[in-house]
Design an enzyme around this catalytic site. Structure first.
Site, short mmCIF file in Angstrom:
data_model
loop_
_atom_site.label_atom_id
_atom_site.label_comp_id
_atom_site.label_asym_id
_atom_site.label_seq_id
_atom_site.Cartn_x
_atom_site.Cartn_y
_atom_site.Cartn_z
N HIS A 1 0.83 -1.22 0.00
CA HIS A 1 0.00 0.00 0.00
C HIS A 1 0.86 1.27 0.00
O HIS A 1 0.44 2.29 0.52
CB HIS A 1 -0.93 0.05 1.22
CG HIS A 1 -1.71 -1.20 1.45
ND1 HIS A 1 -2.94 -1.41 0.90
CD2 HIS A 1 -1.42 -2.33 2.17
CE1 HIS A 1 -3.40 -2.60 1.29
NE2 HIS A 1 -2.49 -3.17 2.06
N LYS B 1 18.05 19.45 -11.21
CA LYS B 1 16.85 18.67 -11.50
C LYS B 1 17.21 17.42 -12.29
O LYS B 1 17.99 17.47 -13.22
CB LYS B 1 15.87 19.53 -12.31
CG LYS B 1 14.71 20.04 -11.47
CD LYS B 1 13.42 20.03 -12.26
CE LYS B 1 12.22 20.04 -11.35
NZ LYS B 1 10.98 19.97 -12.13
N GLU C 1 9.28 7.90 -17.21
CA GLU C 1 7.91 8.36 -17.46
C GLU C 1 7.43 7.97 -18.85
O GLU C 1 6.28 7.52 -19.03
CB GLU C 1 7.83 9.89 -17.31
CG GLU C 1 8.05 10.38 -15.89
CD GLU C 1 8.22 11.89 -15.85
OE1 GLU C 1 7.22 12.58 -15.64
OE2 GLU C 1 9.37 12.37 -16.04
N SER D 1 16.43 21.26 -16.38
CA SER D 1 15.99 22.46 -17.06
C SER D 1 17.18 23.40 -17.05
O SER D 1 18.11 23.22 -16.26
CB SER D 1 14.77 23.07 -16.38
OG SER D 1 15.19 23.85 -15.28
#
Lengths: 485, 485, 485, 485
Positions: B156, B283, B290, B277
């Site tokens: 969970h 980052k 993804e 970026s």
């Protein structure tokens, strides 16, 4: 009295927000699997000395009593306990007192529920194989009853070349044969035991997984505990096998609908498998075939549902997985009756030999044979095609079919045509396609015989002692000895 | 000069209504399969005396020349000829004249195209197995490089019990192992030769299907001609294997995204597999993970597309089937790079052992171990759970974790706690789960070793001489000797 | 006594082959719609003189009695009569004798069943809009209760820019707003009356469709009888609206699962909406969120199922269409509780302001603001980015966040930095994003107010007198006066 | 020279791991939308004084030059720059130097790409509406050309009641009418501008979103920045509208395939829309209809793909979303040609009035009319049905149709039959169904007229200046003034 719970039970400290999480209405059908798994587990705990022999016996006895209660309809189901597991657990406390709690030693809800579902999926895969084999048998019966019936073979729903009806039916035999093999794989995928994986990490007890697997008839033991509690591949294998099988059914059903139309008139379904209207008694609506075709969507949807649910879930168990069972149950409840209905429908169908032959005769399905004739006489392919195309066009314009042409007509088209061109007819065309897999009577007879043998040799896996109409397994069958390909 | 055509070619007497039916832009990738199939067919025609030896040689020579032209980029593709088959055919006429037409003796477009697609699907299944095996190898590498790294195992998405990272990674090894077996089945499903089925009914020539199958490396020959030209099950097997594999990838990708977040901080991907970026150089967006996760939808969609297209089609070939290839190609083009990317991403990932251990330490993941401790000391299960629940609650209220408690704290909860309770720690918890499939270092080491062996023994099917980056098969490999699945 | 039937009834001359065609177990939930439709029809028949006034009254009286019997649980359901329609019909014969048969004048099963399903779909669309509006209200409540709570906004699950929690919640408000509008369209799609289309061709009676439509609250009348009996678009509109709504729920559920994790710790769900384990009382498994997320698959599957079933069906009614209702029912039974659960879960959730702020602070989410600062001071964009990138890197290497840097640090990076750079903080960053739709407190306050107004103005369509928990419609509501876009 | 980038650009510090993330091959089709959006943005920046007027002009000039380069084929596409946006950006730096970087002030890639996609989706929705209207017009043409042609209306693919062909065709008119309205909704869903939302939180600049929206023709502005960058509902609306439209096409295509068969013989397609074989020139394979039907799967698959990709994504932008565009593009590329092909196919189709009438005559489709006759003479429904059933059975047994019976035959069945029973024929049956939506000539004529009017009034949204065959939008059209339902 508060509900008693073992270690794996989920605690609900407040009243349920709703019945959103309740699964009893569907998972109660797993009672046999759940009890069989618990009995095997309890016996092992006793053998390993993790609990005492007396405790083990008390638990097993209690569980057997519960099973009898359920089967005799005396069990009091309590939806407020949410699921089948808690219902059985609570009843076990009633029957044998606190010893009931020991059943949950060295087990978690996560490996328990995965085991139950696999036992169920395995048994239903066996049922499905039996139904598929039954349907294949019916196809062979139909083929054997109509050995010389011929009809046009279609491409693009256009009459293309004459074939034997038996050959056409054998095409479906092949499809369902692949399905049966696919369910053999789905069965093998389910046939791996998660029990003994604990919540996710294994268990700190000296359990004996092999003996439990033996008792439950599992051929293999899950080799990674984290995978074991979150793996639902066996379900996807089941559902995609079912989707493909339904696709085959939908093709057959489509043909039955077409052939039942006044336009085709190739088949007459028995009264049981048609519906009429009070006013048009002659109507024979092929509702069963239509429903079977329509239900294809439902089974596709179940596959899509399961794939979607599993997408992107992190390790290990997530409650999303509770959604797995209903997709399987609905698929089982759709596929098995559909296979039976399809067999029944075929079984009572009367094929209209006259209409079929007529459809073949009143067409130009022999054009290919004429071209092949010229090629065999030495004419290059392209030229032969041109000659036949001209012939066909001429015949059409005169409102005739090719078999209406005279030898003179043929010879006007090409000097290579001799008297034997008049021997080209439906039977000859069919007989000429005498290659492996071809439609010649000899090949089809061979194929039928081979199909019978394949069907006989298809190992009928016996789920063992299933009551009539009962969709639950008896997992006490001996180990199956491998996947068998 | 008008296009020359053989017997199976489709005639278009008027200008094309549009390019709606054109498939050249995608089916040209089948050129090797198409040419290999034609060569094998032409050789057989020669051997059987259906065409002369010289004709056979001319055809084979022409086809080999065409293959060379295509591979050297010199072939002039003509979209107005619609598809790969007509392009090759027309060029063969250019090269060898009317003999080209003889290639179409005893063959139809229907069995030709099914054969090409199967050769392609078979070769890509082999490629996929290789990629899966590579990814499995990478998982083992990662596991071996981090033998003692531990982290919380989750249920969970809540920390539940400590596990070894290697154990966690091995869960994925198992998933991809099942995928590889599924592609073995998909390969076997494709490995059946339709060639020799004609348009639908077989052929009126004394062809020799066995020798053609041998030359093309097919293990089996389609045994019903009508089924052979309309069967696309092998495609569905491929696509559903791909869908399940992508589901596994999506789970792994989800974990990589989670673990890359500042909140988890369990993994740092290499620069190649992240994007940043211009303004936030720190980052590390896990774009590749993804995208891999997102592409799952596409592969599911391809499966659904193929299932839908096949639903309710009557026998035999219908033009709807032309839609089959693009679904396969798109799936191949998605799955193979995704598997490679996933392996690359894992390969360069740095696991942050400190963050992982910290996450396990700053939690109550040892609660189960404490209960098991009490049970081993003789306390009934339920009671043990109650004691530990109280302990945990107390610790939480005092802002402590369980390992912060003193022996006195423990003994206040139960007199059964002795000094050795202080030995319960993450390592001990992990070591205790020493069951088959459990997370103990010993079991994990064994599992790793076994996995290496399994991987080594996984028969690497060689598609034979595939050029780098080339997604076309060389179907001239020797017969594989059975499905083996 | 043989079952009595009217003209549209299906005749079964032999015993049922099986219960394959039985739908009573699910279609009995349409009893109110079916009876309402029949009453309106019978009244119209009387008004038009097609049957006598007395006959009309007898039929209406009988139907009202049947409705009362059903609602009081006294109705005897007879599965052997297959469906709800036959059950009501047979009972009507019992109650009023042969006049019952006149109800079927100028009506067919085909237009009757389509009408029932549309009435049901329309009423459930209204229920769904109400649930969506309720959920939107809960989101606004949560936002208003946490007006100044801030957290990192994420892209790629990486902290990107600070936002107000209220702004984040308003994003979901927008999603569910679109859903409500989508269900408004689905309602409008259902709100067209097929009754009066007969079996497929219209009816040879002087019926008055307008008055029936008025009585049943339909805004429009189907304008082509063949389309009317085979159209299920309204169902697809419903199912795709539901699929999209579940997609939104799945995103919210995913965030709740993430935010409930120890790693995020952004939210604490109430006890009702979590489950724990007997041993880990601190555990708060977000089972409801997981189930909601998991059920997305089911609703997607239902859409896919319905699309598949409808594919390629020729005109007009085909029995495949019987499959429509269960997909709708299952979707209703999934979506409505899911929306309610989601609202309840949010309602009791406690947002952890400290953890959220901390996550924003311990990050580099202000980098963009620094660059914007430089740009406003005249530095070209690219250069500003470079400066900030260097600053960030430097801070990271020193184990600091940007807000830990001194003015000197800043000025070393660029002379354009002045003292006011130290004013750049989370609040300032948020306040600066003061564009329409931006996260500044002012804009968010405006957006909240506007959202409240929109919600208030969202016309609450009242299905009229629905009993609590009753999912059946009362179709006697007045005509709605147009689709309303 | 290093690539120049603005603030939203993604930094890749190392060589690309692969071309996994490259999207240029498909997103370059968005060039017009991308440039139009950039121009509107740059103009606004100038007007608001965020950049200088000269800078604004330079940027606009550069972008217009790039557009011209692309449209004249002179633009050098650079795949290593990954996507359309970076390609245009890099070229802008080449053309106007560092000022190019200012274009990225107050904009992020996230709101930019969402804006582009919405402009594209909006324009393609308009194209689709036009195609649908065109197809509807063709259906009306066909209906008007065959005003008195009648055929059997079918249920269960069984002849049920006679209908006018025009009535049958109007059923499809209704379907495509709903589709057009669905695309109107899809257009409205796309017609909301995300630009001005920044990366996710809004922007710290005094931008003027309204003026940009006006310039781009958007009717509305996204009211929540987080929703704006992650919302893809407009895409799902598009894809589900497309799926439903393809479902309708598949039904029509199925009928065309059926009607083209020798068995039905109801329609003859023109040469352009059929394929034959070199040997069977008479063959008219309805390949276009089959392909259209088959492509339904592809469009369903695209919808499922998009739904799956979006499931469970947390806020806000995630790279998974990159997968959105190809699903849309593939759907556009499938749906639009399919609609055109379908119209073309119908347009050239010749309906065989004789075969249709014959099919109606040689059947029992008038049975209902006989029963209605008796009912009108006062016989109760059930009794009338019994009488007709007996009549039909008798006729069948004597090898006759109902119209072959004599008055004596009728009167033997019931004394209520009078001479006028012989007037019951196909025409009378059709004429009698004179209800709204019924098949009587009067009603059908009215329906045709009304359909023409509806079609004329269907506001033809002009995408504005689209070049022939160009699938890109010109988003400079004036605001549309509302969704219009």
């Amino acid at each position: 009295m508060p509900v008693k719970r073992g270690n794996a039970a989920r605690v609900r400290t407040k009243a349920l927000a709703s019945d959103y999480t309740v699964s009893l209405h569907y998972d109660r059908r797993l009672y046999r699997e759940d009890i069989a798994g618990s009995i095997a587990h309890a016996r092992m705990l006793g053998r390993q000395g993790i609990i005492s022999g007396d405790e083990s016996k008390a638990i097993v006895g209690g569980l057997e009593k519960i099973r009898a209660e359920i089967e005799s309809g005396k069990f009091l189901w309590r939806p407020e306990l949410e699921d089948i597991h808690m219902n059985i657990e609570a009843r076990l406390f009633d029957l044998i007192g606190d010893t009931a709690g020991k059943l949950h030693t060295a087990r978690s809800r996560n490996d328990q529920v995965a085991t139950d579902t696999r036992l169920y999926a395995r048994a239903r895969a066996e049922d499905t194989m039996r139904s598929l084999r039954g349907l294949q048998g019916t196809l062979l019966d139909c083929a054997e009853k109509n050995p010389s019936t011929l009809l046009p073979g279609y491409t693009h729903l256009q009459r293309a070349q004459p074939v034997l009806l038996a050959h056409h039916l054998l095409a479906y035999f092949e499809m369902f044969d692949r399905d049966a093999r696919r369910f053999e794989s789905a069965r093998a995928a389910a046939d791996v035991m998660p029990l003994g994986s604990g919540a996710l990490a294994g268990l700190p007890y000296s359990i004996d997984r092999e003996s439990v697997a033996r008792e439950l008839g599992f051929s293999a033991i899950a080799s990674n505990s984290m995978d074991a509690v979150s793996d639902r591949d066996f379900l996807l294998d089941w559902l995609s096998a079912a989707a493909i099988a339904m696709m085959h059914v939908s093709r057959l059903a489509e043909e039955i609908v077409l052939w039942s139309s006044e336009e085709f008139g190739f088949v007459q379904l028995s009264d049981e498998y048609t519906t009429g209207s009070s006013i048009m008694p002659q109507k024979r609506n092929p509702d069963f075939a239509e429903l079977a075709r329509g239900k294809t969507g439902r089974v596709y949807g179940n596959l899509m549902a399961a794939l979607t649910t599993l997408k992107g879930l992190p390790m290990t168990y997530n409650r999303d997985l509770q959604e797995d069972k209903e997709r399987l149950f609905d698929t089982v409840d759709t596929l098995l009756p559909t296979l039976e209905i399809t067999a029944g429908m075929l079984s009572g169908a009367r094929f209209n030999e006259g209409r079929m032959r007529d459809a073949a005769r009143r067409s130009y399905v022999l054009a290919t044979d004429l071209a092949d004739y010229l090629v065999r006489k030495g004419m290059p392919f392209r030229e032969a095609h041109g000659v036949v195309a001209d012939l066909t066009r001429t015949a059409m314009n005169r409102g005739k079919y090719l078999h209406d042409l005279s030898l003179a007509d043929y010879r006007r088209a090409s000097g290579l045509f001799a008297k034997d061109v008049l021997d080209i007819n439906l039977e000859a065309s069919i007989a000429a396609r005498d290659t492996i897999g071809g439609t010649s009577p000899r090949r089809v007879a061979d194929a039928l015989k081979a199909a019978r043998t394949r069907l006989k040799n298809a190992r009928p896996r016996e789920g063992g002692g299933l009551g009539a109409g009962d969709r639950s397994s008896t997992p006490a069958s001996p180990p199956s000895g491998g996947e068998g390909g």
